[in-house]
Design a protein around this motif. Sequence first.
Motif, PDB file in Angstrom:
ATOM      1  N   ALA A 101       8.503   8.701  11.659  1.00  0.00           N
ATOM      2  CA  ALA A 101       8.163   7.347  12.082  1.00  0.00           C
ATOM      3  C   ALA A 101       6.702   7.247  12.511  1.00  0.00           C
ATOM      4  CB  ALA A 101       9.087   6.918  13.221  1.00  0.00           C
ATOM      5  N   LEU A 102       6.203   8.283  13.142  1.00  0.00           N
ATOM      6  CA  LEU A 102       4.799   8.264  13.548  1.00  0.00           C
ATOM      7  C   LEU A 102       3.854   8.444  12.359  1.00  0.00           C
ATOM      8  CD1 LEU A 102       4.947  10.408  16.819  1.00  0.00           C
ATOM      9  CD2 LEU A 102       4.669   7.916  16.639  1.00  0.00           C
ATOM     10  N   SER A 103       4.308   9.171  11.293  1.00  0.00           N
ATOM     11  CA  SER A 103       3.421   9.441  10.160  1.00  0.00           C
ATOM     12  C   SER A 103       3.265   8.257   9.215  1.00  0.00           C
ATOM     13  CB  SER A 103       3.956  10.638   9.371  1.00  0.00           C
ATOM     14  OG  SER A 103       5.210  10.329   8.768  1.00  0.00           O
ATOM     15  N   THR A 104       4.082   7.216   9.373  1.00  0.00           N
ATOM     16  CA  THR A 104       3.954   6.079   8.461  1.00  0.00           C
ATOM     17  C   THR A 104       2.606   5.379   8.595  1.00  0.00           C
ATOM     18  OG1 THR A 104       5.090   4.713  10.113  1.00  0.00           O
ATOM     19  CG2 THR A 104       6.431   5.678   8.360  1.00  0.00           C
ATOM     20  N   GLY A 105       1.998   5.456   9.737  1.00  0.00           N
ATOM     21  CA  GLY A 105       0.694   4.832   9.926  1.00  0.00           C
ATOM     22  C   GLY A 105      -0.470   5.790   9.774  1.00  0.00           C
ATOM     23  N   ALA A 106      -0.206   7.031   9.338  1.00  0.00           N
ATOM     24  CA  ALA A 106      -1.288   8.015   9.192  1.00  0.00           C
ATOM     25  C   ALA A 106      -2.086   7.722   7.934  1.00  0.00           C
ATOM     26  CB  ALA A 106      -0.711   9.427   9.132  1.00  0.00           C
ATOM     27  N   GLY A 107      -3.374   8.052   7.982  1.00  0.00           N
ATOM     28  CA  GLY A 107      -4.260   7.862   6.848  1.00  0.00           C
ATOM     29  C   GLY A 107      -4.795   9.180   6.361  1.00  0.00           C
ATOM     30  N   PRO A 108      -5.496   9.186   5.225  1.00  0.00           N
ATOM     31  CA  PRO A 108      -6.065  10.440   4.719  1.00  0.00           C
ATOM     32  C   PRO A 108      -6.969  11.100   5.759  1.00  0.00           C
ATOM     33  CG  PRO A 108      -6.223   8.701   3.076  1.00  0.00           C
ATOM     34  CD  PRO A 108      -5.780   8.041   4.337  1.00  0.00           C
ATOM     35  N   GLY A 109      -6.758  12.393   5.944  1.00  0.00           N
ATOM     36  CA  GLY A 109      -7.523  13.131   6.928  1.00  0.00           C
ATOM     37  C   GLY A 109      -6.836  13.274   8.261  1.00  0.00           C
ATOM     38  N   PRO A 133       8.814   1.182 -10.178  1.00  0.00           N
ATOM     39  CA  PRO A 133       8.399   0.280  -9.092  1.00  0.00           C
ATOM     40  C   PRO A 133       8.024   1.029  -7.811  1.00  0.00           C
ATOM     41  CG  PRO A 133      10.349  -0.589 -10.189  1.00  0.00           C
ATOM     42  CD  PRO A 133      10.120   0.783 -10.737  1.00  0.00           C
ATOM     43  N   THR A 134       8.688   2.161  -7.532  1.00  0.00           N
ATOM     44  CA  THR A 134       8.332   2.920  -6.332  1.00  0.00           C
ATOM     45  C   THR A 134       6.919   3.479  -6.432  1.00  0.00           C
ATOM     46  OG1 THR A 134      10.662   3.506  -6.030  1.00  0.00           O
ATOM     47  CG2 THR A 134       9.041   4.821  -4.842  1.00  0.00           C
ATOM     48  N   LEU A 135       6.528   3.952  -7.610  1.00  0.00           N
ATOM     49  CA  LEU A 135       5.163   4.461  -7.800  1.00  0.00           C
ATOM     50  C   LEU A 135       4.135   3.348  -7.637  1.00  0.00           C
ATOM     51  CD1 LEU A 135       5.741   6.907 -10.787  1.00  0.00           C
ATOM     52  CD2 LEU A 135       4.855   7.521  -8.541  1.00  0.00           C
ATOM     53  N   LEU A 136       4.428   2.174  -8.141  1.00  0.00           N
ATOM     54  CA  LEU A 136       3.497   1.059  -7.968  1.00  0.00           C
ATOM     55  C   LEU A 136       3.382   0.667  -6.489  1.00  0.00           C
ATOM     56  CD1 LEU A 136       4.490  -1.177 -11.027  1.00  0.00           C
ATOM     57  CD2 LEU A 136       2.639   0.482 -10.853  1.00  0.00           C
ATOM     58  N   GLN A 137       4.481   0.749  -5.755  1.00  0.00           N
ATOM     59  CA  GLN A 137       4.429   0.471  -4.319  1.00  0.00           C
ATOM     60  C   GLN A 137       3.577   1.504  -3.590  1.00  0.00           C
ATOM     61  OE1 GLN A 137       8.289   0.336  -2.524  1.00  0.00           O
ATOM     62  NE2 GLN A 137       7.516  -0.096  -0.472  1.00  0.00           N
ATOM     63  N   LEU A 138       3.677   2.764  -4.004  1.00  0.00           N
ATOM     64  CA  LEU A 138       2.846   3.798  -3.395  1.00  0.00           C
ATOM     65  C   LEU A 138       1.370   3.600  -3.741  1.00  0.00           C
ATOM     66  CD1 LEU A 138       5.072   6.973  -3.932  1.00  0.00           C
ATOM     67  CD2 LEU A 138       4.807   5.581  -1.870  1.00  0.00           C
ATOM     68  N   ALA A 139       1.096   3.095  -4.953  1.00  0.00           N
ATOM     69  CA  ALA A 139      -0.295   2.790  -5.297  1.00  0.00           C
ATOM     70  C   ALA A 139      -0.846   1.681  -4.399  1.00  0.00           C
ATOM     71  CB  ALA A 139      -0.385   2.392  -6.768  1.00  0.00           C
ATOM     72  N   THR A 140      -0.016   0.726  -4.056  1.00  0.00           N
ATOM     73  CA  THR A 140      -0.451  -0.306  -3.097  1.00  0.00           C
ATOM     74  C   THR A 140      -0.708   0.298  -1.718  1.00  0.00           C
ATOM     75  OG1 THR A 140       0.882  -1.934  -4.309  1.00  0.00           O
ATOM     76  CG2 THR A 140       0.195  -2.521  -2.094  1.00  0.00           C
ATOM     77  N   THR A 141       0.104   1.286  -1.328  1.00  0.00           N
ATOM     78  CA  THR A 141      -0.147   1.994  -0.060  1.00  0.00           C
ATOM     79  C   THR A 141      -1.496   2.701  -0.078  1.00  0.00           C
ATOM     80  OG1 THR A 141       2.244   2.298   0.203  1.00  0.00           O
ATOM     81  CG2 THR A 141       0.796   3.689   1.542  1.00  0.00           C
ATOM     82  N   ARG A 142      -1.862   3.301  -1.215  1.00  0.00           N
ATOM     83  CA  ARG A 142      -3.175   3.948  -1.320  1.00  0.00           C
ATOM     84  C   ARG A 142      -4.303   2.926  -1.167  1.00  0.00           C
ATOM     85  NH1 ARG A 142       0.306   7.410  -1.790  1.00  0.00           N
ATOM     86  NH2 ARG A 142       0.103   7.097   0.450  1.00  0.00           N
TER      87      ARG A 142
END
Length: 375
Positions: A101-109, A133-142
Amino acid sequence: MSPSHDAAGSPRPASVRDREAALEARLRALAADLDDGPAPGFRAATRARLVAMAAVRPPAPAPPRGLRARLRPGRGARRSRLTAAVAGAVLAVTATGALVALSTGAGPGDALYGLKRGTEQTQLALAGDERGPTLLQLATTRLQELDGLADGGAPAPLVRDTLATMDAQTTEGAALVSTEALGARDAAPLTALADWARQQRSGLADLRAALPGDTGGAATGSIDLVGRIGARAERLRTALSCAGGPATSGRDELGPVPAPCAAPGTPEPSAPGAPATVPADPAGETPPAAPTPDPVPAAPSSGGGSGGATGSAPAPGAPTPPVGTPAPTTPAPDGGPVPPLPVPGGSGTSPSPSSTPPPVLDTPLSTCLLPPLLC
């Protein structure tokens, strides 16, 4: 009422009075003994009775020995270990859930960014048919992570790695969505893919100016990739509406490649080596085949020699004499011409072009024209 009279007031007899007096005296003597403790004899008898009853009590069970004695404490130990293991597992699951739950807001680094990517891989493994669709959602997260990197002034290598990861997820997700849409002949996934590409391209275009200067080329490549995916989705929608089914011409990294719809009535190309189909006549009749020219008969030939002459076919490539031309003659040793051999069963003339020529006789010719005795 006096002791000498009864309840009715009549006088009692002397004997009755004596008995009552004796009973009263006895009762008083007993009352004096009851005020003291039990008699010593009674105590001794009662104690002896209780000791005898305790002597006949059943003995206590014997303690376990051997294998039973070893298993009895082990069972409790295993139960204790099982309880400790269950408690530890519950604590581990609770701690892991809190970290996820805490890692959902983590960013690169960040320290928890690796846990976040691991959670995404687990999500992909469980996605099944929804992997695209899950991969496209992850691309939006990036893209959202890139927004955070631009605000925080992250180093250029970290930005380039995030862009590369986004491009890989975008390419694979678009290819899966396009393939599944054509397989199901459903245009809805292609429409959703085109809308996603439009929004993703707009977000990247707005973010490119805030990224570090040496990452502008990578950001431009990501924008071009998303633009090509949107155009491909629109073309695939058109190919999906073809009358003969989805028109495609192979695959590439973005999935099926669309092709123009075939014109109505256009025959499909035949396989290599298959016989060509002759188009039917408008009136419904098949045109006649082209006439085959009749074979030209070979003229008989003769040859001379000491031992005899043998007829042979004309050499390949030699000119064929026209029909009706007399066959050439071969001079004899004495200078006279040798007449050509007649054709059996004929009139001695060349066969007509329309008839099948008879077989040529291969008969040796004699070179001696004199009587046999002189040869």
